[in-house]
Design a protein around this motif. Structure first.
Motif, mmCIF file in Angstrom:
data_model
loop_
_atom_site.group_PDB
_atom_site.id
_atom_site.type_symbol
_atom_site.label_atom_id
_atom_site.label_comp_id
_atom_site.label_asym_id
_atom_site.label_seq_id
_atom_site.Cartn_x
_atom_site.Cartn_y
_atom_site.Cartn_z
ATOM 1 N N VAL A 298 0.840 -1.200 0.000
ATOM 2 C CA VAL A 298 0.000 0.000 0.000
ATOM 3 C C VAL A 298 0.874 1.249 0.000
ATOM 4 C CG1 VAL A 298 -1.688 1.347 1.311
ATOM 5 C CG2 VAL A 298 -1.942 -1.137 1.139
ATOM 6 N N ALA A 299 1.886 1.252 0.851
ATOM 7 C CA ALA A 299 2.795 2.398 0.924
ATOM 8 C C ALA A 299 3.548 2.585 -0.390
ATOM 9 C CB ALA A 299 3.778 2.203 2.077
ATOM 10 N N LYS A 300 3.905 1.489 -1.024
ATOM 11 C CA LYS A 300 4.636 1.547 -2.303
ATOM 12 C C LYS A 300 3.823 2.268 -3.374
ATOM 13 C CE LYS A 300 4.382 -1.827 -5.177
ATOM 14 N NZ LYS A 300 4.421 -3.202 -5.709
ATOM 15 N N PHE A 301 2.559 1.913 -3.493
ATOM 16 C CA PHE A 301 1.719 2.547 -4.503
ATOM 17 C C PHE A 301 1.572 4.050 -4.236
ATOM 18 C CE2 PHE A 301 -0.288 -1.854 -4.490
ATOM 19 C CZ PHE A 301 0.393 -2.274 -5.616
ATOM 20 N N ARG A 302 1.404 4.409 -2.977
ATOM 21 C CA ARG A 302 1.254 5.816 -2.620
ATOM 22 C C ARG A 302 2.547 6.584 -2.895
ATOM 23 N NH1 ARG A 302 0.375 7.200 2.303
ATOM 24 N NH2 ARG A 302 -1.545 8.443 2.248
ATOM 25 N N ALA A 303 3.687 5.952 -2.582
ATOM 26 C CA ALA A 303 4.989 6.592 -2.811
ATOM 27 C C ALA A 303 5.237 6.805 -4.301
ATOM 28 C CB ALA A 303 6.103 5.743 -2.210
ATOM 29 N N ALA A 304 4.901 5.817 -5.117
ATOM 30 C CA ALA A 304 5.111 5.921 -6.564
ATOM 31 C C ALA A 304 4.296 7.068 -7.145
ATOM 32 C CB ALA A 304 4.734 4.604 -7.243
ATOM 33 N N ARG A 305 3.060 7.191 -6.684
ATOM 34 C CA ARG A 305 2.178 8.249 -7.201
ATOM 35 C C ARG A 305 2.744 9.626 -6.862
ATOM 36 N NH1 ARG A 305 -2.597 5.539 -6.089
ATOM 37 N NH2 ARG A 305 -2.466 6.280 -3.941
ATOM 38 N N ARG A 306 3.177 9.785 -5.629
ATOM 39 C CA ARG A 306 3.705 11.081 -5.189
ATOM 40 C C ARG A 306 5.015 11.419 -5.898
ATOM 41 N NH1 ARG A 306 3.530 11.436 0.913
ATOM 42 N NH2 ARG A 306 5.596 10.497 1.081
ATOM 43 N N LEU A 307 5.888 10.440 -6.017
ATOM 44 C CA LEU A 307 7.198 10.695 -6.612
ATOM 45 C C LEU A 307 7.076 11.046 -8.090
ATOM 46 C CD1 LEU A 307 10.222 10.822 -6.312
ATOM 47 C CD2 LEU A 307 10.320 8.321 -6.477
ATOM 48 N N TRP A 308 6.206 10.342 -8.824
ATOM 49 C CA TRP A 308 6.039 10.639 -10.246
ATOM 50 C C TRP A 308 5.473 12.041 -10.457
ATOM 51 C CZ3 TRP A 308 8.103 9.170 -14.502
ATOM 52 C CH2 TRP A 308 7.518 9.447 -15.746
ATOM 53 N N ALA A 309 4.539 12.447 -9.604
ATOM 54 C CA ALA A 309 3.975 13.796 -9.720
ATOM 55 C C ALA A 309 5.067 14.846 -9.567
ATOM 56 C CB ALA A 309 2.886 14.003 -8.663
ATOM 57 N N LYS A 310 5.947 14.639 -8.598
ATOM 58 C CA LYS A 310 7.042 15.586 -8.379
ATOM 59 C C LYS A 310 8.004 15.600 -9.570
ATOM 60 C CE LYS A 310 7.068 15.194 -3.311
ATOM 61 N NZ LYS A 310 7.863 14.728 -2.139
ATOM 62 N N ILE A 311 8.320 14.422 -10.100
ATOM 63 C CA ILE A 311 9.240 14.324 -11.235
ATOM 64 C C ILE A 311 8.677 15.077 -12.442
ATOM 65 C CG2 ILE A 311 10.155 12.711 -12.969
ATOM 66 C CD1 ILE A 311 10.470 10.682 -10.620
ATOM 67 N N MET A 312 7.412 14.849 -12.742
ATOM 68 C CA MET A 312 6.825 15.472 -13.927
ATOM 69 C C MET A 312 6.714 16.986 -13.769
ATOM 70 S SD MET A 312 6.568 13.122 -16.062
ATOM 71 C CE MET A 312 5.711 14.024 -17.333
ATOM 72 N N LYS A 313 6.408 17.449 -12.575
ATOM 73 C CA LYS A 313 6.252 18.891 -12.362
ATOM 74 C C LYS A 313 7.595 19.593 -12.257
ATOM 75 C CE LYS A 313 3.907 22.270 -9.393
ATOM 76 N NZ LYS A 313 2.960 22.456 -8.256
ATOM 77 N N GLU A 314 8.484 19.040 -11.440
ATOM 78 C CA GLU A 314 9.739 19.726 -11.130
ATOM 79 C C GLU A 314 10.835 19.452 -12.158
ATOM 80 O OE1 GLU A 314 10.675 18.492 -7.154
ATOM 81 O OE2 GLU A 314 8.743 19.180 -6.358
ATOM 82 N N ARG A 315 10.888 18.257 -12.684
ATOM 83 C CA ARG A 315 11.966 17.913 -13.621
ATOM 84 C C ARG A 315 11.614 18.260 -15.062
ATOM 85 N NH1 ARG A 315 15.720 12.565 -13.301
ATOM 86 N NH2 ARG A 315 16.769 12.727 -15.310
ATOM 87 N N PHE A 316 10.360 18.008 -15.431
ATOM 88 C CA PHE A 316 9.978 18.189 -16.832
ATOM 89 C C PHE A 316 9.087 19.404 -17.064
ATOM 90 C CE2 PHE A 316 10.959 13.592 -16.646
ATOM 91 C CZ PHE A 316 11.994 13.585 -17.577
#
Length: 559
Positions: A298-316
């Protein structure tokens, strides 16, 4: 999340509890283990309190569903509005038999189709190729020409279903066949909904059904991104897969880190090809494993969602919120299924499916109890589908959004997995990105090391697998398994011969030559593949042209 004064009081009260309550209990009898670990081998503390989430900013890191960073889900109402898509992965023997299974599943309440292709199809060979001998129809359905695809979806209106196709190296060809079948049904490409896996990087990492070297493979993927953004806008153009990375033996954090690193590589390749990030990113999707440790997953899925959002907003620099949303399909863990006491797999799958739902999946496939032994029977696949339906209808876990949010353990574990995954992404960036890390063997070695550790724990009894290294019973030979008749291979050869006899072979030759020139140049190859498919050029013929132009990939040797 908590005031310093309140945290200080909590620390004092915890220390008081440890001294007066915990130590008294431990003096009467020790805990059952000297150290408790997650399924990935990470240490689990005895107790989690507000101290463990003190540094978490609720609004910035947890927030609300449907709002950046989407930790709690990308839809505001989640399953209160609509349940996840219930897909059952199926395909075996012939297109005719697979078509019957699809119709059965739809009638039983499956809300999406998921196509399994046989091994020759996955590596771009026709069923009459010498390397296909003995493998036709064994682990999926053989698709040699458009005729097979027409049979596979006969009587299934493609504007009414969402179809996922687990295909990678020849993904462009199978997508073209699907588009062509839809046109024959009178369904335009802009009405089609579904996903092609189309994730070649994880094939180099963990699975092995690759064909072409990395550079032309990435070109094919970005060609699909571009083509579908204009002509098939509702189609998910890639399902970036952590599933197979986890099946190969990775930890939860490695699954997230390596999968998102692959996602970064695809985004960079598309941007370098001239595409605007907000044009293609909303149609990216992901594919994760649901393993045994329910809370860690459960924690893994939540972490993946949060991390991808940050990557797309901040990196790209994505501006469209849909570009930041990690939408994912989940499949329960095939690697956890046991041939011993196969009915135990029903319970394993139920727990894994529950983890996926509690973690906010958009789509779910539940494995069948007998898949460690053979392709699933109709009875076992029905139980697997009923597992999802019971979770959706009877457990109550869909009644509120992200029901485990706020758990000190869940929030602390979510942050821990996010941080560890980001460490892997940073390491991969340092060596030049995911394709370079794959060529160097770095990702493969990390997974191999984790898999070795996991197996050693099973053999030393530090990790219990019920029915395998503990609680064994005497068992007879398994009964009632699904078997694919060897005659299927000969039947497919005849189908190919019949198609070649009825098609316009001059037109096929012309379309294949046009495809060759497109591959040698810089044109988007999708229209040329579609043109060849419509003339009934075979999968092997089309991939053969691309093999001649692009060459074939050679796997790195791990030392």
């Amino acid at each position: 999340m908590f005031e310093k004064e309140k945290l200080s009081q909590l620390k004092a009260s915890r220390e008081n509890w440890e001294e007066k309550v915990l130590n008294k209990s431990l003096s009467k009898g020790p805990e059952s283990k000297s150290e408790f670990k997650t399924g990935s081998g990470d240490k689990i503390e005895r107790l989690y309190t507000p101290e463990d989430v003190a540094d978490i900013d609720y609004e910035a890191e947890i927030g609300y569903p449907g709002q950046y960073p989407f930790t709690r889900g990308y839809q505001p109402t989640m399953y209160r509005g609509k349940n996840w898509t219930m897909r059952m992965y199926a395909g075996f023997a012939t297109a005719e038999e697979s078509n019957e299974r699809y119709k059965y599943l739809v009638n039983q309440g499956s809300t999406g189709l998921s196509v399994a292709f046989d091994l020759p199809t996955q590596i771009g060979y026709d069923s009459d190729h010498s390397l296909a001998q003995g493998e036709v129809g064994k682990v999926g359905v053989p698709i040699d020409t458009l005729k097979d695809m027409e049979i596979l979806f006969d009587g299934i209106p493609l504007d009414k279903v969402s179809t996922s196709m687990t295909i990678n190296a020849p993904a462009a060809v199978l997508l073209a066949m699907y588009i062509a079948v839809a046109e024959k049904q009178g369904v335009s490409a802009d009405k089609l909904r579904g996903t092609i896996q189309n994730d070649i990087l994880k094939e180099y990492i963990a699975r092995g059904t690759y064909i072409f070297p990395t550079e032309p493979s990435m070109r094919l993927i970005t060609n699909i991104f571009e083509y579908c953004s204009k002509d098939v806008p509702k189609w998910n153009t890639i399902s970036i897969s952590g599933y197979h990375i986890r099946e190969a033996g990775s930890t939860a954090a490695q699954e997230v880190g390596f999968t998102l690193a692959d996602g970064i590589a695809y985004v960079e390749a598309a941007i370098n090809a001239g595409l605007d990030v907000d044009t293609f990113a909303p149609r990216l999707s992901f594919f994760f494993n649901a393993h045994n440790d329910l809370l860690e997953e459960v924690a893994k899925f939540r972490a993946a969602r949060r991390l991808w959002a940050k990557i797309m907003k901040e990196r790209f620099g994505a501006k469209n919120e849909k570009s930041m949303m990690l939408k994912f399909h989940t499949q329960t863990a095939g690697c956890t299924l046991t041939a011993q006491q196969p009915d135990n797999n029903i319970i394993r799958v139920a727990m894994q499916a529950l983890a996926a739902v509690l973690g906010g999946t958009q789509s779910l496939h539940t494995n069948s109890r007998d898949e460690a032994l053979a392709l699933p029977t109709q009875d076992s696949v029905t139980i697997a589908l009923r597992t999802q339906q019971i979770i959706a209808s009877e457990t109550g876990v869909t009644n509120t959004v992200d029901p485990l949010a706020g758990s000190y353990y869940i929030e602390a574990k979510t942050k821990e997995i996010e941080d560890k995954a980001m460490e892997y992404i940073n390491k991969i960036d340092e060596v030049g990105g995911a394709p370079k890390a794959i060529d160097l063997g770095y990702i493969q070695k990390e997974i191999t090391d984790s898999a070795y550790q996991y197996q050693m724990e099973i053999e030393s009894l530090d990790r219990i697998v019920v029915g395998v290294n503990k609680y064994q019973v005497e068992e007879g030979a398994p009964q009632g398994l699904l078997k694919v008749d060897p005659i299927v291979g000969e039947m497919q050869k005849k189908k190919i011969d019949d198609v070649k006899a009825m098609r316009n072979n001059e037109a096929v030759k012309e379309k294949l030559e046009a495809l060759r020139k497109a591959c040698e140049g810089t044109d988007n190859v999708m229209p040329f593949i579609l043109a060849a498919v419509k003339e009934y050029a075979s999968l092997g013929e089309i991939c053969g042209v691309m093999r001649e132009v692009f060459g074939e990939y050679e796997q790195a040797v791990l030392l």
